[in-house]
Design a protein around this motif. Structure first.
Motif, PDB file in Angstrom:
ATOM      1  N   PRO A 103       0.828  -1.223  -0.032  1.00 34.05           N
ATOM      2  CA  PRO A 103       0.203  -0.011   0.069  1.00 34.05           C
ATOM      3  C   PRO A 103       0.934   1.280   0.021  1.00 34.05           C
ATOM      4  O   PRO A 103       2.212   1.382   0.197  1.00 34.05           O
ATOM      5  CB  PRO A 103      -0.768  -0.088   1.178  1.00 34.05           C
ATOM      6  CG  PRO A 103       0.311  -0.720   2.223  1.00 34.05           C
ATOM      7  CD  PRO A 103       1.061  -1.704   1.333  1.00 34.05           C
ATOM      8  N   SER A 129      -6.508   0.436  -4.938  1.00 37.83           N
ATOM      9  CA  SER A 129      -6.608  -0.770  -4.530  1.00 37.83           C
ATOM     10  C   SER A 129      -7.784  -1.803  -5.254  1.00 37.83           C
ATOM     11  O   SER A 129      -7.899  -2.803  -5.776  1.00 37.83           O
ATOM     12  CB  SER A 129      -7.046  -1.251  -3.060  1.00 37.83           C
ATOM     13  OG  SER A 129      -7.668  -0.342  -2.480  1.00 37.83           O
ATOM     14  N   SER A 144      -4.910 -11.122   4.334  1.00 37.76           N
ATOM     15  CA  SER A 144      -4.114  -9.726   4.591  1.00 37.76           C
ATOM     16  C   SER A 144      -3.723  -9.709   6.022  1.00 37.76           C
ATOM     17  O   SER A 144      -3.676 -10.691   6.905  1.00 37.76           O
ATOM     18  CB  SER A 144      -5.515  -8.658   4.590  1.00 37.76           C
ATOM     19  OG  SER A 144      -4.877  -7.512   5.017  1.00 37.76           O
ATOM     20  N   ASP A 158     -10.331  -6.326   8.329  1.00 36.88           N
ATOM     21  CA  ASP A 158     -11.267  -5.999   7.250  1.00 36.88           C
ATOM     22  C   ASP A 158     -12.651  -5.079   7.914  1.00 36.88           C
ATOM     23  O   ASP A 158     -13.382  -5.281   7.084  1.00 36.88           O
ATOM     24  CB  ASP A 158     -11.585  -7.044   6.209  1.00 36.88           C
ATOM     25  CG  ASP A 158     -12.713  -8.102   6.680  1.00 36.88           C
ATOM     26  OD1 ASP A 158     -12.804  -7.820   8.095  1.00 36.88           O
ATOM     27  OD2 ASP A 158     -13.233  -8.908   6.181  1.00 36.88           O
ATOM     28  N   VAL A 164     -10.799  -0.264   0.239  1.00 37.88           N
ATOM     29  CA  VAL A 164      -9.529  -0.586   0.769  1.00 37.88           C
ATOM     30  C   VAL A 164      -9.260  -1.888   1.509  1.00 37.88           C
ATOM     31  O   VAL A 164      -8.167  -1.947   1.844  1.00 37.88           O
ATOM     32  CB  VAL A 164      -9.084   0.785   1.389  1.00 37.88           C
ATOM     33  CG1 VAL A 164      -8.942   1.940   0.671  1.00 37.88           C
ATOM     34  CG2 VAL A 164      -9.936   0.898   2.884  1.00 37.88           C
ATOM     35  N   ASN A 165     -10.367  -2.411   1.708  1.00 40.71           N
ATOM     36  CA  ASN A 165     -10.320  -3.813   2.624  1.00 40.71           C
ATOM     37  C   ASN A 165      -9.742  -4.870   2.000  1.00 40.71           C
ATOM     38  O   ASN A 165      -9.418  -5.719   2.459  1.00 40.71           O
ATOM     39  CB  ASN A 165     -11.585  -3.951   3.236  1.00 40.71           C
ATOM     40  CG  ASN A 165     -11.771  -3.002   4.693  1.00 40.71           C
ATOM     41  OD1 ASN A 165     -10.859  -2.494   5.127  1.00 40.71           O
ATOM     42  ND2 ASN A 165     -13.058  -3.017   4.899  1.00 40.71           N
ATOM     43  N   THR A 166     -10.146  -4.922   0.610  1.00 41.72           N
ATOM     44  CA  THR A 166      -9.864  -6.250  -0.195  1.00 41.72           C
ATOM     45  C   THR A 166      -9.204  -5.832  -1.767  1.00 41.72           C
ATOM     46  O   THR A 166      -9.659  -4.788  -2.083  1.00 41.72           O
ATOM     47  CB  THR A 166     -11.041  -6.810  -0.204  1.00 41.72           C
ATOM     48  OG1 THR A 166     -10.881  -8.205  -1.057  1.00 41.72           O
ATOM     49  CG2 THR A 166     -12.264  -6.209  -1.059  1.00 41.72           C
ATOM     50  N   MET A 184      -2.518  -8.816   1.035  1.00 40.11           N
ATOM     51  CA  MET A 184      -2.215  -7.671   1.200  1.00 40.11           C
ATOM     52  C   MET A 184      -1.432  -7.210   2.293  1.00 40.11           C
ATOM     53  O   MET A 184      -1.449  -7.535   3.577  1.00 40.11           O
ATOM     54  CB  MET A 184      -3.561  -6.758   1.510  1.00 40.11           C
ATOM     55  CG  MET A 184      -4.691  -7.006   0.430  1.00 40.11           C
ATOM     56  SD  MET A 184      -6.399  -6.368   1.017  1.00 40.11           S
ATOM     57  CE  MET A 184      -5.734  -4.380   0.589  1.00 40.11           C
ATOM     58  N   ARG A 204      -3.324  -2.060   3.643  1.00 34.06           N
ATOM     59  CA  ARG A 204      -4.566  -1.521   3.188  1.00 34.06           C
ATOM     60  C   ARG A 204      -3.861  -0.009   2.721  1.00 34.06           C
ATOM     61  O   ARG A 204      -3.133   0.565   3.667  1.00 34.06           O
ATOM     62  CB  ARG A 204      -5.595  -1.744   3.824  1.00 34.06           C
ATOM     63  CG  ARG A 204      -5.886  -0.828   5.103  1.00 34.06           C
ATOM     64  CD  ARG A 204      -7.373  -0.914   5.452  1.00 34.06           C
ATOM     65  NE  ARG A 204      -7.560  -0.904   6.997  1.00 34.06           N
ATOM     66  CZ  ARG A 204      -8.146  -1.640   7.658  1.00 34.06           C
ATOM     67  NH1 ARG A 204      -8.621  -2.746   7.283  1.00 34.06           N
ATOM     68  NH2 ARG A 204      -7.850  -1.590   8.895  1.00 34.06           N
ATOM     69  N   GLU A 205      -4.416   0.408   1.613  1.00 36.45           N
ATOM     70  CA  GLU A 205      -4.563   1.706   1.472  1.00 36.45           C
ATOM     71  C   GLU A 205      -4.688   2.621   2.600  1.00 36.45           C
ATOM     72  O   GLU A 205      -5.850   2.153   3.364  1.00 36.45           O
ATOM     73  CB  GLU A 205      -5.097   2.275   0.069  1.00 36.45           C
ATOM     74  CG  GLU A 205      -4.387   1.383  -1.094  1.00 36.45           C
ATOM     75  CD  GLU A 205      -2.936   2.118  -1.426  1.00 36.45           C
ATOM     76  OE1 GLU A 205      -2.586   3.201  -0.849  1.00 36.45           O
ATOM     77  OE2 GLU A 205      -2.433   1.343  -2.448  1.00 36.45           O
TER      78      GLU A 205
END
Length: 453
Positions: free
Chosen positions: A53, A115, A158, A162, A177-179, A310, A313-314
């Motif tokens: 990210p 993402s 990740s 999430d 941004v979660n997935t 991931m 995350r962003e």
């Protein structure tokens, strides 16, 4: 006469006391008396995507990511130097862009679009609630083809939870941004960040965090429930297969031990952390390595052939005091062209690549058919932002890893603004998933010089 009957089914499972365990590829699973198959069982293809990210350390004057030189004579950049031992397996790809991640009249929200578009090639719908929309992602398209014969078509992983909801980025739902992975244009697939839950999904029954903790406190192993089956299997195998099974089971037990240790430390902590999931190591590096180990086991046992992971995350604000960078990652990524900020951001980027190299070493060290797991895997590593200070989606940081041998070990420079989806279309075709176009692709990146991708 050619005998095609297999001594041991490729899908053999050990079963006992309610537990099951898949096996890695063994010589005993190849056709009897087949001279070639005895030494080179037909491999399967694995496809993995690893996302980083908040962009990489670069600005208009300095680029800590991009290698010097093109073709096979390139020099790894400081960030990519941990990949030097895998040079023959690595292709650094420059010049690809994701224009669908740009505003297109929607204003801010570049992190969410970065993402959401990375594996879909579409501009996500700006929405804060349930009315989200992107597209089926490339990993799921591959899962439909390569995951037909596996227990799990794909796994989504990740290191972050999430559970962010609502508006995360200028009118964009936190879902974006979660997935990375979308099953349909309106169905995002939430990734799992708890190693214990991933392990149980792969090898055993799930349960609530309380149930998993209770199970861990019994110091119970799924291998203990399979002792009789394991002993019976070993008596039927040759020396090479017995050694391979021993190594595989040892790896399973070691991961169990590490998960149980993390759960025990969480349970015994005097700090009240009721929302913290059990089974997650406190140190970021330990967490990432454990998740990579689980992917390695899933590939080895052919429980799945498709994975997304991931590394963050962003907009993520993780700090890295272990690197001497105790500041918010996202905040630091807006480096304002400050040399010190760029150097600190490069430390984080290099650390992520170093953890990825740990995974590559595991894959390269694991025999698989006529080569290794790394030889029979294709991994895309990178992110949806290049210069984070400008929220740029041009000349993205991307690596294609795997296959090995001739045609690898190079820096491939594509024409400016070539859609990233051109690369993904080419990758799918090279792993046996025929496709002409996807997302905003306009053709294919030429991978003919990369046999084995």
């Amino acid at each position: 006469m050619i005998i095609t009957k297999m001594k041991l089914s490729r899908r053999t499972l050990l079963r006992g006391m309610g537990a099951t365990l898949a096996l890695p590829l063994l010589d005993a699973m190849v056709p009897a008396l087949s001279a070639i198959a005895r030494t080179a069982a037909r491999p399967v293809r694995r496809l993995g995507f690893v996302y980083v990210p908040n962009g990489v350390a670069m600005n208009r004057a300095v680029n800590h990511w991009k290698p010097r030189g093109e073709g096979t004579s390139f020099e790894f950049s400081p960030i990519l130097r941990p990949l030097e031992p895998f040079r023959d397996h690595v292709t650094v790809i420059s010049g690809l862009s994701h224009r669908q991640a740009e505003a297109l009249s929607d204003g801010g929200g570049d992190h969410s679009r970065a993402s959401a578009s990375w594996l879909s090639g579409v501009h996500p719908k700006q929405a804060e609630g349930a009315d989200v929309r992107a597209a089926m992602t490339i990993d799921q398209l591959a899962a439909d083809a390569l995951g037909r014969d596996t227990q799990l078509p794909s796994i989504e992983l990740s290191v972050d939870r999430d559970d962010l909801v609502g508006n995360c980025d200028n009118g964009y739902s936190c879902v974006y941004v979660n997935t990375l992975s979308w099953r349909t244009p309106t169905t995002p697939l939430p990734p799992e960040n708890n190693p214990a839950a991933v392990f149980e999904r792969l090898f055993g029954d799930g349960g609530t965090p309380a149930e998993r903790l209770a199970q861990a406190q019994k110091d119970h192993s799924i291998l203990d429930a399979l002792n009789a089956d394991i002993a019976g299997l070993q008596r039927t195998l040759g020396p090479g297969d017995r050694r391979r099974v021993d190594e595989y089971l040892g790896a399973v037990r070691e991961i169990e031990r590490r998960i149980q240790k993390a759960e025990k430390q969480t349970a015994e902590s005097p700090v009240s952390v009721p929302e913290r999931p059990v089974g997650i190591p406190a140190a970021f590096g330990d967490h990432v390595k454990l998740m990579f180990d689980l992917q390695w086991l899933a590939y080895q046992s052919d429980l799945t052939r498709i994975s997304t992971f991931m590394l963050g995350r962003e907009l993520g604000g993780r700090s890295y005091p272990e690197l001497g960078v105790p500041v918010n990652h996202h905040g630091l990524s807006h480096h304002r062209d400050d040399i010190d900020n760029l150097e600190k951001l490069a430390r984080i980027n290099t650390y992520h690549v170093d953890l990825f190299a740990y995974f590559l070493d595991k894959l390269r060290s694991t025999p698989d058919g006529d080569g290794s797991l790394l030889d029979h895997s294709t991994l895309l590593y990178g992110g949806g932002l290049s210069n984070p200070n400008e929220h740029s989606h041009v000349d993205l940081p991307l690596l294609l890893v795997g296959g090995g041998g001739s045609g690898r070990g190079r820096h491939l420079v594509c024409a400016k603004d070539t859609p990233m989806m051109n690369l993904l279309v080419a990758v799918l075709n090279n792993v046996g998933v025929p496709i002409d176009r996807y997302g905003d692709s306009t053709g294919q990146v030429d991978l003919e010089a990369l046999p084995g991708v």
